[in-house]
Design a protein around this motif. Structure first.
Motif, PDB file in Angstrom:
ATOM      1  N   LEU A   1       0.850  -1.187   0.000  1.00 18.86           N
ATOM      2  CA  LEU A   1       0.000   0.000   0.000  1.00 18.86           C
ATOM      3  C   LEU A   1       0.888   1.240   0.000  1.00 18.86           C
ATOM      4  CD1 LEU A   1      -2.928   1.216   0.334  1.00 18.86           C
ATOM      5  CD2 LEU A   1      -2.426   1.257   2.808  1.00 18.86           C
ATOM      6  N   VAL A   2       0.647   2.130  -0.950  1.00 21.63           N
ATOM      7  CA  VAL A   2       1.364   3.406  -1.015  1.00 21.63           C
ATOM      8  C   VAL A   2       0.358   4.510  -0.691  1.00 21.63           C
ATOM      9  CG1 VAL A   2       2.742   4.971  -2.427  1.00 21.63           C
ATOM     10  CG2 VAL A   2       2.915   2.490  -2.780  1.00 21.63           C
ATOM     11  N   THR A   3       0.600   5.207   0.399  1.00 20.72           N
ATOM     12  CA  THR A   3      -0.293   6.292   0.803  1.00 20.72           C
ATOM     13  C   THR A   3       0.302   7.622   0.374  1.00 20.72           C
ATOM     14  OG1 THR A   3       0.742   6.484   2.983  1.00 20.72           O
ATOM     15  CG2 THR A   3      -1.101   4.966   2.768  1.00 20.72           C
TER      16      THR A   3
ATOM     17  N   HIS B   1      -5.370   6.221  -2.567  1.00 18.81           N
ATOM     18  CA  HIS B   1      -4.075   5.576  -2.395  1.00 18.81           C
ATOM     19  C   HIS B   1      -3.921   4.438  -3.397  1.00 18.81           C
ATOM     20  CE1 HIS B   1      -3.935   8.102   1.085  1.00 18.81           C
ATOM     21  NE2 HIS B   1      -5.082   7.590   1.492  1.00 18.81           N
ATOM     22  N   LEU B   2      -2.730   3.914  -3.475  1.00 14.24           N
ATOM     23  CA  LEU B   2      -2.391   2.918  -4.488  1.00 14.24           C
ATOM     24  C   LEU B   2      -2.035   1.604  -3.813  1.00 14.24           C
ATOM     25  CD1 LEU B   2      -0.247   3.390  -7.648  1.00 14.24           C
ATOM     26  CD2 LEU B   2       0.454   1.637  -6.011  1.00 14.24           C
ATOM     27  N   LEU B   3      -2.529   0.505  -4.389  1.00 11.45           N
ATOM     28  CA  LEU B   3      -2.178  -0.839  -3.938  1.00 11.45           C
ATOM     29  C   LEU B   3      -1.419  -1.525  -5.056  1.00 11.45           C
ATOM     30  CD1 LEU B   3      -2.570  -2.852  -1.558  1.00 11.45           C
ATOM     31  CD2 LEU B   3      -4.579  -3.724  -2.792  1.00 11.45           C
ATOM     32  N   PHE B   4      -0.223  -1.984  -4.736  1.00 11.87           N
ATOM     33  CA  PHE B   4       0.612  -2.693  -5.715  1.00 11.87           C
ATOM     34  C   PHE B   4       0.460  -4.182  -5.440  1.00 11.87           C
ATOM     35  CE2 PHE B   4       4.662  -4.390  -7.322  1.00 11.87           C
ATOM     36  CZ  PHE B   4       4.787  -3.732  -8.545  1.00 11.87           C
ATOM     37  N   ASP B   5      -0.291  -4.856  -6.305  1.00 15.71           N
ATOM     38  CA  ASP B   5      -0.682  -6.256  -6.161  1.00 15.71           C
ATOM     39  C   ASP B   5      -1.685  -6.413  -5.023  1.00 15.71           C
ATOM     40  OD1 ASP B   5       0.725  -7.149  -8.365  1.00 15.71           O
ATOM     41  OD2 ASP B   5       2.491  -7.741  -7.211  1.00 15.71           O
TER      42      ASP B   5
ATOM     43  N   ARG C   1      -6.442   3.095  -6.895  1.00 14.15           N
ATOM     44  CA  ARG C   1      -5.793   2.400  -8.001  1.00 14.15           C
ATOM     45  C   ARG C   1      -5.097   1.152  -7.488  1.00 14.15           C
ATOM     46  NH1 ARG C   1      -2.968   7.740 -10.513  1.00 14.15           N
ATOM     47  NH2 ARG C   1      -2.948   8.167  -8.280  1.00 14.15           N
ATOM     48  N   ILE C   2      -5.169   0.102  -8.287  1.00 14.79           N
ATOM     49  CA  ILE C   2      -4.405  -1.115  -8.060  1.00 14.79           C
ATOM     50  C   ILE C   2      -3.481  -1.292  -9.257  1.00 14.79           C
ATOM     51  CG2 ILE C   2      -4.495  -3.633  -7.895  1.00 14.79           C
ATOM     52  CD1 ILE C   2      -7.210  -3.326  -6.524  1.00 14.79           C
TER      53      ILE C   2
ATOM     54  N   ASP D   1     -14.350  -0.712  -7.096  1.00 15.08           N
ATOM     55  CA  ASP D   1     -14.361   0.657  -7.607  1.00 15.08           C
ATOM     56  C   ASP D   1     -12.972   1.186  -7.972  1.00 15.08           C
ATOM     57  OD1 ASP D   1     -17.154   0.846  -7.203  1.00 15.08           O
ATOM     58  OD2 ASP D   1     -16.827   1.316  -5.079  1.00 15.08           O
ATOM     59  N   ALA D   2     -11.950   0.418  -7.712  1.00 18.65           N
ATOM     60  CA  ALA D   2     -10.587   0.884  -7.998  1.00 18.65           C
ATOM     61  C   ALA D   2     -10.263   0.742  -9.478  1.00 18.65           C
ATOM     62  CB  ALA D   2      -9.581   0.096  -7.167  1.00 18.65           C
ATOM     63  N   ASP D   3      -9.495   1.692  -9.997  1.00 17.86           N
ATOM     64  CA  ASP D   3      -8.928   1.528 -11.334  1.00 17.86           C
ATOM     65  C   ASP D   3      -7.821   0.485 -11.273  1.00 17.86           C
ATOM     66  OD1 ASP D   3     -10.555   3.456 -12.529  1.00 17.86           O
ATOM     67  OD2 ASP D   3      -9.168   5.080 -12.030  1.00 17.86           O
TER      68      ASP D   3
END
Length: 319
Positions: free
Chosen positions: A24-26, A33-37, A63-64, A82-84
């Protein structure tokens, strides 16, 4: 989740097949925020969503990013409707060829598959995962070719397509302000790597790309967070496999025999040494050797056969 550097949190999966990391990148501002995998199952995805809400109350994962197409990094996306979804164009193109959830469920439900078969191996290593509620991964809503720069609440995140490497379209994420790289499966720690068919020389070049970045913290797709020396060591490991495999391919050594001689378990002491056969298979294909399995389930059969050979060689009767 544990905060690795400010604003970067890891959900570490642990050793073994399927236990992938998610990051998780906040942002330093804003609420998206962004989730990587996003890990392997709907349950794991929902746990990630719950933890993200605890870390940033009122925030959301907007975003993921898929590091690559493998299900253990993408199927948890069903928990984020709902995430891109962002991925390289090569990853998006590769996703239909991945083993699909209904196929895996059928294999895991087979009664008493033959010992040493691919089905038996999958049941041993994947039978404890709960795939209920997983129709498959969400399809990417945004793709890119070589590089995509993202703004995550004021924090710059650079997406770099370094594939073909582990797969056809691997993405790594570089966060310059934190000198941190989210490496996905370009980096395995404590377990042997697995290749799904891309040229292994491309994987070595991808690691060169990582080492050229101004970074000190590297988060692998599997295993604990490491520094530059571990990335360099993993590169040396793959280069050793490439050089060995090229020699064996040119001399006509059968693939399973070459894997047995390499005897990864004694050389490194890492988990899942049977996966080395997939690395050598990639080298053999790149050298023009015909007839080696390329589809995922065919490669799993090779892994199972090599694992059975390693078990036989390590039995007390053979010592």
């Amino acid at each position: 989740m544990e905060e690795v550097v400010p604003g970067v949190w890891i959900a570490e999966g642990g050793p073994g097949w399927g236990w992938s990391n998610a990051v998780l990148v906040t942002g330093s501002s804003g609420i998206d925020h962004l989730l990587f995998d996003c890990q392997f199952t709907a349950g794991a995805g929902h746990a990630l969503a719950d933890r993200a809400r605890q870390i940033v109350p009122g925030g959301s994962v907007g975003r993921i990013v898929y590091s690559h197409a493998n299900p253990d990094h993408t199927w948890g996306s069903v928990a984020f409707p709902d995430a891109d979804i962002v991925a390289s164009a090569a990853t998006a193109a590769e996703m239909p060829a991945e083993t699909q959830a209904p196929v895996l469920r059928r294999i895991l439900a087979q009664p008493d598959p033959p010992a040493g078969s691919g089905a038996a191996y999958l049941q041993e290593h994947f039978g404890h995962f709960d795939f209920d509620g997983v129709p498959g991964p969400r399809i990417p809503t945004q793709t890119y070719k070589d590089r995509l720069d993202l703004d995550v609440g004021g924090r710059e995140v650079q997406l770099l397509c370094v594939g073909p490497a582990h797969t056809a379209g691997d993405t790594v994420a570089y966060i310059p302000s934190q000198k941190t790289v989210l490496a996905g499966d370009i980096l395995f720690i404590d377990d042997h790597a697995v290749s799904w068919g891309a040229p292994l020389t491309g994987w070595v070049r991808a690691l060169d790309t990582l080492l050229a970045l101004d970074a000190q913290c590297f988060i692998p797709g599997h295993g604990p967070v490491v520094g530059r020396e571990h990335v360099a060591g993993f590169r040396t490991y793959l280069e050793t496999v490439v050089e060995y495999g090229q020699r064996q391919a040119s001399s006509g050594t059968p693939l399973l025999e070459a894997a047995a001689v390499f005897n990864a378990r004694r050389r490194y002491g890492w988990g899942l040494p049977e996966r080395v056969v997939t690395l050598l298979a990639a080298v053999y294909r790149e050298a023009g050797v015909e007839g080696e399995a390329q589809a995922q389930l065919g490669l799993v059969g090779l892994i199972a056969a090599h694992g059975a050979d390693l078990d036989c060689r390590d039995s007390p009767q053979r010592r």
